[in-house]
Design an enzyme around this catalytic site. Sequence first.
Site, mmCIF file in Angstrom:
data_model
loop_
_atom_site.group_PDB
_atom_site.id
_atom_site.type_symbol
_atom_site.label_atom_id
_atom_site.label_comp_id
_atom_site.label_asym_id
_atom_site.label_seq_id
_atom_site.Cartn_x
_atom_site.Cartn_y
_atom_site.Cartn_z
ATOM 1 C CB SER A 82 45.845 30.889 45.548
ATOM 2 O OG SER A 82 44.801 29.944 45.628
ATOM 3 C CB THR A 185 45.466 30.867 52.140
ATOM 4 O OG1 THR A 185 46.450 31.776 51.687
ATOM 5 C CG2 THR A 185 46.020 29.987 53.234
ATOM 6 C CB THR A 203 49.175 30.226 51.163
ATOM 7 O OG1 THR A 203 48.685 31.166 50.219
ATOM 8 C CG2 THR A 203 50.276 30.902 51.964
ATOM 9 N NE ARG A 213 52.917 39.259 52.140
ATOM 10 C CZ ARG A 213 51.876 38.443 52.307
ATOM 11 N NH1 ARG A 213 51.930 37.202 51.866
ATOM 12 N NH2 ARG A 213 50.780 38.861 52.900
ATOM 13 C CB THR A 236 41.917 32.687 54.022
ATOM 14 O OG1 THR A 236 42.219 33.001 52.663
ATOM 15 C CG2 THR A 236 40.450 32.910 54.249
ATOM 16 N N GLY A 237 43.305 35.519 53.650
ATOM 17 C CA GLY A 237 43.171 36.933 53.307
ATOM 18 C C GLY A 237 44.481 37.677 53.473
HETATM 19 C C1 SD4 Z 1 49.026 35.743 52.776
HETATM 20 N N1 SD4 Z 1 47.095 34.974 53.940
HETATM 21 O O1 SD4 Z 1 50.070 35.404 52.247
HETATM 22 C C2 SD4 Z 1 47.875 34.767 52.779
HETATM 23 C C3 SD4 Z 1 47.132 34.919 51.489
HETATM 24 C C4 SD4 Z 1 45.778 34.307 51.509
HETATM 25 O O2 SD4 Z 1 43.914 33.536 50.534
HETATM 26 O O3 SD4 Z 1 45.196 34.008 52.503
HETATM 27 N N2 SD4 Z 1 45.155 34.071 50.453
HETATM 28 O O4 SD4 Z 1 48.862 36.842 53.268
#
Ligand code: SD4
Length: 325
Positions: A82, A185, A203, A213, A236-237
């Site tokens: 990731s 991330t 990330t 995207r 993160t997320g």
């Molecule tokens: C995203 N925030 O591309 C990132 C993905 C992520 O843990 O945090 N993954 O939206």
Amino acid sequence: MTTRRTFVKLSAMSAALFSVTKSFSKSLSAAGEGTKPVVLSTWKHGVAANEGAWKVLSSGGRALDAVEQGVMVTESDIKNLSVGLWALPDRDGHVTLDACIMDEKSNCGSVCFLQHIKHPISVARMVMEKTPHIMLAGEGALKFALDNGFTKETFDRSPEADAAWKEWLRKSEYKPIINFENHDTIGMIALDASGNLSGSCTTSGLSYKMHGRVGDSPIIGASLFVDNEVGAATATGVGEEVIRICGSHTIVEMMRAGHSPEEACRIALERIKKSPKNLKDMQIGFLAINKHGESGAYALHKGFNYVAYSANNNNQLIDSKFLLD
Ligand code: SD4
């Protein structure tokens, strides 16, 4: 009636109880206690990343160098699916990377939709230090990196990412999955021995995302914000939800208003909770530190963890509190 002897005995017992409770609560709150230097990062891969950052911090180095070198450990990890070039690709099979960095003087730099570069965080730092801009994207970011001595890595996908992508293609179903499979991330925030704050975030973004995207991770104020008078935060997320509320900036503003790092993260998540989106399958985790070196985190769902490294707290993995479930 309380005689003098029982009074003395009771006082001694309560003093003993008080000192036990005090040391217990000390060990419970050790992770969030004010200290410096200290470095914090998201998820379990933060253990190795913090080791890299701690080498800089423990020898009196700058938080900015610590947060760059720390996340470079994760970007170099060929097993990490990731972060970095070995990560899971977008739905068309391309690995596209997002990263940003911010220092104690509000200098910041960022790259997004960058391909073929092993250390996007270092390109982000170079954007910060060598250009009048904050963000470079795609082909332009790649050209800038190559012009400045970075090497173009030519492989498309790691064998593991390739196999996972081909499996995904069988159904081609895009669904953010809570926690580990799709959200990993690394966001890192640090306070150095001189009392200066910096942060970084890097990330490959959500796996199997649409080609082109870009998430929150390269966006200053969303995935990362540092105000050296107040504190720093990272996220993160599911990036779309973090961008919608300018997550990290909101958290720093909450700390400025007097909230603890943990409360500030929770308040930001309360805002996300008002989103019309169905948050059941989405994870979001926030991590924050204030100027005194006190830290805290909060997540939307169970399962988010972070790693804290300071002299009192030897690179400890900590489960975050969460809002829903
Ligand atoms: C995203 N925030 O591309 C990132 C993905 C992520 O843990 O945090 N993954 O939206």
